[in-house]
Design an enzyme around this catalytic site. Structure first.
Site, PDB file in Angstrom:
ATOM      1  N   HIS A 201      -6.666  -0.559  -4.877  1.00 24.07           N
ATOM      2  CA  HIS A 201      -6.495  -0.241  -3.602  1.00 24.07           C
ATOM      3  C   HIS A 201      -4.714   1.073  -3.161  1.00 24.07           C
ATOM      4  CE1 HIS A 201      -9.048  -3.888  -1.904  1.00 24.07           C
ATOM      5  NE2 HIS A 201      -9.985  -2.056  -1.315  1.00 24.07           N
TER       6      HIS A 201
ATOM      7  N   CYS B 226      -3.482  -8.639   0.457  1.00 17.12           N
ATOM      8  CA  CYS B 226      -4.661  -9.065   0.459  1.00 17.12           C
ATOM      9  C   CYS B 226      -5.288 -10.304   1.279  1.00 17.12           C
ATOM     10  CB  CYS B 226      -5.465  -9.112  -0.949  1.00 17.12           C
ATOM     11  SG  CYS B 226      -4.707  -7.953  -1.793  1.00 17.12           S
TER      12      CYS B 226
END
Length: 265
Positions: free
Chosen positions: A169, A256
């Site tokens: 990511h 996250c």
């Protein structure tokens, strides 16, 4: 200097489930220890609460091993939330599970709906001036275009950037420290995507700590990266180190584990 990009009243988290041992990972570095992950997760929630935020703690979802990583399911902005469409097929259901919880907190919730659109929150960095979205294996051009159309009426401008090769990511390699400052790995900063921002680089060999979060007056960072910690402390940031060894086995970091926002109702 504005602080709306890091000063929040709410956070949403989800307790890790026993199925976490089956979570996705780019490279197998070992099976996560659930008990240790739960202890780290409790420390994380305690730090969020310490800042005065209201923390919504959702129950585990055994059907979705990666569901502890709630950030990928939505983008939360002051005017509303957008439910994502994760690029990993096994995670599509997580977004639907998150929707009712955000509807209880927001006046407006929108959805990424295109069959060919994929986008995850881990690829989105919201700053004071723009929303940076990294193209990656989990986020494609169609997803970025659809998100841009959905948030434009709320006054937000998107800029597409490129996630480095081999990086899951965009925010694996960066995080927002304040309105003008970004913590970044050297490889990501070298792309020029942060031109116009002040950039603090992670120390050599400590690239794995680039994913931190600024939450109100605290910077939460993974434990075990002393050189980068000292760089941030020297810049005057209030730091809280939190164990992340088990989440890291599933490519997870500080951002996250929560959705962070101040809803405008």
């Amino acid at each position: 200097m504005s602080d709306r990009s890091f000063r929040f009243t709410h956070a949403v988290t989800r307790r890790p489930s026993a199925s976490i041992t089956a979570g996705l990972r780019a490279v197998d570095t070992g099976t996560p220890d659930l008990a240790l992950m739960l202890a780290h997760h409790a420390d994380y929630i305690a730090a969020l609460k310490e800042t005065g935020a209201r923390v919504v703690e959702l129950d585990p979802l055994d059907a979705y091993p990666d569901s502890v990583f709630v950030e990928d399911t939505a983008l939360c902005l002051p005017d509303g939330a957008v439910i994502m469409r994760p690029g990993a097929p096994s995670r599509l259901g997580e977004a639907a599970e998150m929707a009712p919880h955000l509807k209880a907190l927001y006046g407006e919730v929108r959805w990424i709906t295109g069959e060919g659109s994929f986008i995850e929150g881990g690829d989105i960095l919201t700053t004071e001036r723009e929303i940076l979205v990294g193209r990656s294996a989990r986020t494609n051009a169609a997803g970025i275009d659809e998100l841009a159309r959905l948030v434009a009426p709320w006054g937000h401008r998107l800029r597409e950037v490129v996630t480095p090769p081999g990086v899951l990511h965009f925010k694996t390699d960066c995080s927002l420290l304040d309105a003008e400052t970004i913590l970044s790995t050297p490889r990501l900063a070298a792309s020029g995507c942060f031109r116009g921002y002040r950039v603090i680089l992670t120390a050599e060999g400590e690239e794995a700590c680039a994913n931190t979060i600024r939450f109100n007056d605290l910077v939460l960072m993974p434990a075990g990266f002393p050189a980068t910690r000292d760089r941030l402390a020297a810049e005057g940031y209030a730091l809280r180190e939190i164990g992340n060894s088990e989440c890291a086995k599933l490519d997870g970091g500080m951002s996250c584990l929560s959705l962070r926002f101040t809803p405008r109702r």
